[in-house]
Design a protein around this motif. Structure first.
Motif, PDB file in Angstrom:
ATOM      1  N   ALA A  55      -9.530 -84.829 -66.077  1.00 29.94           N
ATOM      2  CA  ALA A  55      -9.135 -86.240 -66.165  1.00 29.94           C
ATOM      3  C   ALA A  55     -10.083 -87.118 -65.354  1.00 29.94           C
ATOM      4  O   ALA A  55     -10.414 -88.242 -65.756  1.00 29.94           O
ATOM      5  CB  ALA A  55      -7.699 -86.419 -65.683  1.00 29.94           C
ATOM      6  N   SER A  56     -10.522 -86.595 -64.201  1.00 32.20           N
ATOM      7  CA  SER A  56     -11.492 -87.321 -63.373  1.00 32.20           C
ATOM      8  C   SER A  56     -12.795 -87.522 -64.131  1.00 32.20           C
ATOM      9  O   SER A  56     -13.409 -88.604 -64.077  1.00 32.20           O
ATOM     10  CB  SER A  56     -11.750 -86.536 -62.080  1.00 32.20           C
ATOM     11  OG  SER A  56     -12.980 -86.874 -61.493  1.00 32.20           O
ATOM     12  N   LEU A  57     -13.220 -86.498 -64.858  1.00 36.62           N
ATOM     13  CA  LEU A  57     -14.464 -86.594 -65.622  1.00 36.62           C
ATOM     14  C   LEU A  57     -14.320 -87.557 -66.793  1.00 36.62           C
ATOM     15  O   LEU A  57     -15.249 -88.315 -67.100  1.00 36.62           O
ATOM     16  CB  LEU A  57     -14.869 -85.205 -66.125  1.00 36.62           C
ATOM     17  CG  LEU A  57     -15.286 -84.210 -65.037  1.00 36.62           C
ATOM     18  CD1 LEU A  57     -15.379 -82.798 -65.611  1.00 36.62           C
ATOM     19  CD2 LEU A  57     -16.608 -84.605 -64.397  1.00 36.62           C
ATOM     20  N   VAL A  58     -13.165 -87.563 -67.445  1.00 35.18           N
ATOM     21  CA  VAL A  58     -12.932 -88.493 -68.558  1.00 35.18           C
ATOM     22  C   VAL A  58     -13.051 -89.921 -68.051  1.00 35.18           C
ATOM     23  O   VAL A  58     -13.691 -90.779 -68.683  1.00 35.18           O
ATOM     24  CB  VAL A  58     -11.564 -88.243 -69.204  1.00 35.18           C
ATOM     25  CG1 VAL A  58     -11.229 -89.353 -70.200  1.00 35.18           C
ATOM     26  CG2 VAL A  58     -11.534 -86.884 -69.908  1.00 35.18           C
ATOM     27  N   ARG A  59     -12.449 -90.176 -66.890  1.00 30.84           N
ATOM     28  CA  ARG A  59     -12.542 -91.530 -66.319  1.00 30.84           C
ATOM     29  C   ARG A  59     -13.984 -91.868 -65.963  1.00 30.84           C
ATOM     30  O   ARG A  59     -14.453 -92.984 -66.203  1.00 30.84           O
ATOM     31  CB  ARG A  59     -11.656 -91.637 -65.071  1.00 30.84           C
ATOM     32  CG  ARG A  59     -10.156 -91.645 -65.355  1.00 30.84           C
ATOM     33  CD  ARG A  59      -9.366 -92.042 -64.115  1.00 30.84           C
ATOM     34  NE  ARG A  59      -9.533 -91.092 -63.023  1.00 30.84           N
ATOM     35  CZ  ARG A  59      -8.774 -90.009 -62.842  1.00 30.84           C
ATOM     36  NH1 ARG A  59      -7.796 -89.739 -63.712  1.00 30.84           N
ATOM     37  NH2 ARG A  59      -8.976 -89.212 -61.821  1.00 30.84           N
ATOM     38  N   ALA A  60     -14.694 -90.901 -65.398  1.00 32.24           N
ATOM     39  CA  ALA A  60     -16.075 -91.146 -64.967  1.00 32.24           C
ATOM     40  C   ALA A  60     -16.994 -91.420 -66.156  1.00 32.24           C
ATOM     41  O   ALA A  60     -17.942 -92.198 -66.047  1.00 32.24           O
ATOM     42  CB  ALA A  60     -16.585 -89.946 -64.175  1.00 32.24           C
ATOM     43  N   PHE A  61     -16.716 -90.787 -67.305  1.00 37.12           N
ATOM     44  CA  PHE A  61     -17.575 -90.931 -68.478  1.00 37.12           C
ATOM     45  C   PHE A  61     -17.169 -92.092 -69.374  1.00 37.12           C
ATOM     46  O   PHE A  61     -17.849 -92.362 -70.370  1.00 37.12           O
ATOM     47  CB  PHE A  61     -17.545 -89.646 -69.317  1.00 37.12           C
ATOM     48  CG  PHE A  61     -18.114 -88.424 -68.634  1.00 37.12           C
ATOM     49  CD1 PHE A  61     -18.836 -88.514 -67.449  1.00 37.12           C
ATOM     50  CD2 PHE A  61     -17.925 -87.164 -69.189  1.00 37.12           C
ATOM     51  CE1 PHE A  61     -19.347 -87.386 -66.824  1.00 37.12           C
ATOM     52  CE2 PHE A  61     -18.441 -86.032 -68.586  1.00 37.12           C
ATOM     53  CZ  PHE A  61     -19.151 -86.142 -67.395  1.00 37.12           C
ATOM     54  N   GLN A  62     -16.089 -92.767 -69.050  1.00 39.33           N
ATOM     55  CA  GLN A  62     -15.591 -93.833 -69.922  1.00 39.33           C
ATOM     56  C   GLN A  62     -16.653 -94.910 -70.122  1.00 39.33           C
ATOM     57  O   GLN A  62     -17.221 -95.437 -69.174  1.00 39.33           O
ATOM     58  CB  GLN A  62     -14.327 -94.465 -69.319  1.00 39.33           C
ATOM     59  CG  GLN A  62     -13.404 -95.119 -70.329  1.00 39.33           C
ATOM     60  CD  GLN A  62     -12.824 -94.111 -71.308  1.00 39.33           C
ATOM     61  OE1 GLN A  62     -12.420 -93.031 -70.933  1.00 39.33           O
ATOM     62  NE2 GLN A  62     -12.803 -94.461 -72.577  1.00 39.33           N
ATOM     63  N   GLY A  63     -16.949 -95.208 -71.386  1.00 38.88           N
ATOM     64  CA  GLY A  63     -17.913 -96.250 -71.705  1.00 38.88           C
ATOM     65  C   GLY A  63     -19.353 -95.771 -71.749  1.00 38.88           C
ATOM     66  O   GLY A  63     -20.252 -96.553 -72.069  1.00 38.88           O
ATOM     67  N   ALA A  64     -19.586 -94.508 -71.437  1.00 35.38           N
ATOM     68  CA  ALA A  64     -20.956 -93.978 -71.444  1.00 35.38           C
ATOM     69  C   ALA A  64     -21.348 -93.557 -72.855  1.00 35.38           C
ATOM     70  O   ALA A  64     -20.582 -92.875 -73.540  1.00 35.38           O
ATOM     71  CB  ALA A  64     -21.075 -92.790 -70.494  1.00 35.38           C
ATOM     72  N   GLY A  65     -22.536 -93.946 -73.270  1.00 33.73           N
ATOM     73  CA  GLY A  65     -23.035 -93.521 -74.575  1.00 33.73           C
ATOM     74  C   GLY A  65     -23.752 -92.180 -74.497  1.00 33.73           C
ATOM     75  O   GLY A  65     -23.731 -91.399 -75.443  1.00 33.73           O
ATOM     76  N   ARG A  66     -24.392 -91.921 -73.348  1.00 32.86           N
ATOM     77  CA  ARG A  66     -25.140 -90.677 -73.146  1.00 32.86           C
ATOM     78  C   ARG A  66     -24.821 -90.149 -71.759  1.00 32.86           C
ATOM     79  O   ARG A  66     -24.642 -90.919 -70.820  1.00 32.86           O
ATOM     80  CB  ARG A  66     -26.649 -90.927 -73.257  1.00 32.86           C
ATOM     81  CG  ARG A  66     -27.058 -91.606 -74.553  1.00 32.86           C
ATOM     82  CD  ARG A  66     -28.433 -92.246 -74.445  1.00 32.86           C
ATOM     83  NE  ARG A  66     -28.622 -93.228 -75.497  1.00 32.86           N
ATOM     84  CZ  ARG A  66     -29.503 -94.224 -75.446  1.00 32.86           C
ATOM     85  NH1 ARG A  66     -30.283 -94.362 -74.390  1.00 32.86           N
ATOM     86  NH2 ARG A  66     -29.596 -95.084 -76.446  1.00 32.86           N
ATOM     87  N   VAL A  67     -24.772 -88.842 -71.649  1.00 31.17           N
ATOM     88  CA  VAL A  67     -24.475 -88.204 -70.364  1.00 31.17           C
ATOM     89  C   VAL A  67     -25.510 -87.130 -70.075  1.00 31.17           C
ATOM     90  O   VAL A  67     -25.818 -86.307 -70.942  1.00 31.17           O
ATOM     91  CB  VAL A  67     -23.062 -87.572 -70.363  1.00 31.17           C
ATOM     92  CG1 VAL A  67     -22.881 -86.643 -69.162  1.00 31.17           C
ATOM     93  CG2 VAL A  67     -21.990 -88.650 -70.347  1.00 31.17           C
ATOM     94  N   LEU A  68     -26.057 -87.159 -68.864  1.00 31.99           N
ATOM     95  CA  LEU A  68     -26.880 -86.062 -68.365  1.00 31.99           C
ATOM     96  C   LEU A  68     -25.986 -85.182 -67.513  1.00 31.99           C
ATOM     97  O   LEU A  68     -25.526 -85.605 -66.446  1.00 31.99           O
ATOM     98  CB  LEU A  68     -28.050 -86.584 -67.538  1.00 31.99           C
ATOM     99  CG  LEU A  68     -28.843 -85.513 -66.759  1.00 31.99           C
ATOM    100  CD1 LEU A  68     -29.514 -84.534 -67.716  1.00 31.99           C
ATOM    101  CD2 LEU A  68     -29.870 -86.149 -65.835  1.00 31.99           C
ATOM    102  N   LEU A  69     -25.726 -83.977 -67.978  1.00 40.06           N
ATOM    103  CA  LEU A  69     -24.930 -83.000 -67.236  1.00 40.06           C
ATOM    104  C   LEU A  69     -25.892 -82.104 -66.450  1.00 40.06           C
ATOM    105  O   LEU A  69     -26.506 -81.201 -67.015  1.00 40.06           O
ATOM    106  CB  LEU A  69     -24.070 -82.173 -68.201  1.00 40.06           C
ATOM    107  CG  LEU A  69     -23.330 -80.960 -67.620  1.00 40.06           C
ATOM    108  CD1 LEU A  69     -22.406 -81.376 -66.476  1.00 40.06           C
ATOM    109  CD2 LEU A  69     -22.539 -80.252 -68.721  1.00 40.06           C
TER     110      LEU A  69
END
Length: 290
Positions: A55-69
């Motif tokens: 859930a923390s990650l979902v909140r952190a990624f909200q609105g992001a089009g691209r993610v570098l993991l």
């Protein structure tokens, strides 16, 4: 993710200072938001993210089009894979369009003890609902030599290695960050796997010779068996599980798994990676302890 780490910090620098991405377009996630206060002051959206809490990650990624993991540093059995799986699931649930993952060379065949974590993460990415992604199979950093060198010098310049005649196509960490930044700013279409290596591969003996010349101190390469290397590290006080990991690095090199030179870095960035000799020259003072 992992924006407060060494690689993450350099990715931020290249995104904003090299590629001129507006700070307002960048989200930096970390377990320690206070450590990124300087980036927040420049306009970067700094968010807390806990890889053990989806859930923390979902909140952190909200609105992001691209993610570098950026792969995590968890070392408990299975923990890193679970963390990465949560991040991939969170990216799906947050509407992320493209995910970039920092893996390692050929994890499916690698002898490195943590290679299965990367292989399983790549499999999870392939099985995900994400429409596009990039895997960056990063070779080892030149900077690893800075961690190795003190123990070598404590032994009078003796570099014991079980890598044999195997070669490594190491690369500067800053170049890996540049490649990752390019993929974030202008991602490759579809589902792509790149191997990001240096421009040339060297044996450990060749690295030792060049390192010795750069710092002006003798370094003697001493080949040993994997068993003797492991016993020596344990006798020297290295915890057994960590000694086994280090020995697996040499075994992997000896098996020819780390010597592949790829042109993928230039394909992504439009330039060649920093040569080993240039990196040594630029870091001579730090390496020699002066």
């Amino acid at each position: 993710t992992g924006a407060s780490g060494h690689l993450g910090q350099r990715v931020l620098c290249h995104l904003i200072d090299t590629l001129k991405v507006s700070p307002q377009q960048v989200i930096a996630t970390t377990r320690k938001p206070d450590s990124l206060a300087a980036w927040a002051a420049r306009g970067v959206d700094v968010r807390a993210a806990d890889f053990d809490n989806e859930a923390s990650l979902v909140r952190a990624f909200q609105g992001a089009g691209r993610v570098l993991l950026i792969s995590t540093d968890a070392d408990a059995s299975g923990q890193r894979v679970q963390q990465h799986q949560r991040a991939i699931a969170a990216a799906e649930n947050s509407g992320v369009e493209h995910l970039i993952y920092t893996s390692m060379p050929d994890p499916q065949r690698s002898l490195v003890l943590f290679a299965p974590d990367h292989a399983e993460t790549e499999a999870a990415l392939s099985a995900s609902q994400l429409s596009s992604w990039t895997v960056l199979r990063n070779h080892w950093y030149f900077e690893n030599l800075q961690m190795l060198l003190p123990s070598v010098m404590e032994r009078g310049g003796k570099w014991f290695s079980a890598a044999g005649d195997g070669k490594v196509a190491d690369i500067a960490r800053d170049d890996l960050a540049l490649a990752a930044a390019h993929e974030l700013a202008n991602p490759s279409p579809g589902k792509t796997t790149y191997t990001i290596s240096g421009a040339q591969a060297f044996t450990a003996a060749e690295q030792a010779q060049q390192l010795s010349s750069a710092i002006g101190k003798p370094i003697q390469f001493i080949p040993v068996s994997p068993e003797d290397l492991l016993r020596g590290m344990i006798r020297g006080g290295v915890p057994e599980h960590f000694a086994q990991l280090l020995a697996s690095f040499d075994a992997n090199v000896a098996a020819g798994q780390m010597g592949h030179v790829s042109a993928d870095f230039e394909k992504i960035t439009g330039r060649k990676p920093q040569p080993f000799a240039d990196w040594l020259a630029a870091n001579r003072a730090a390496l020699s302890g002066s």
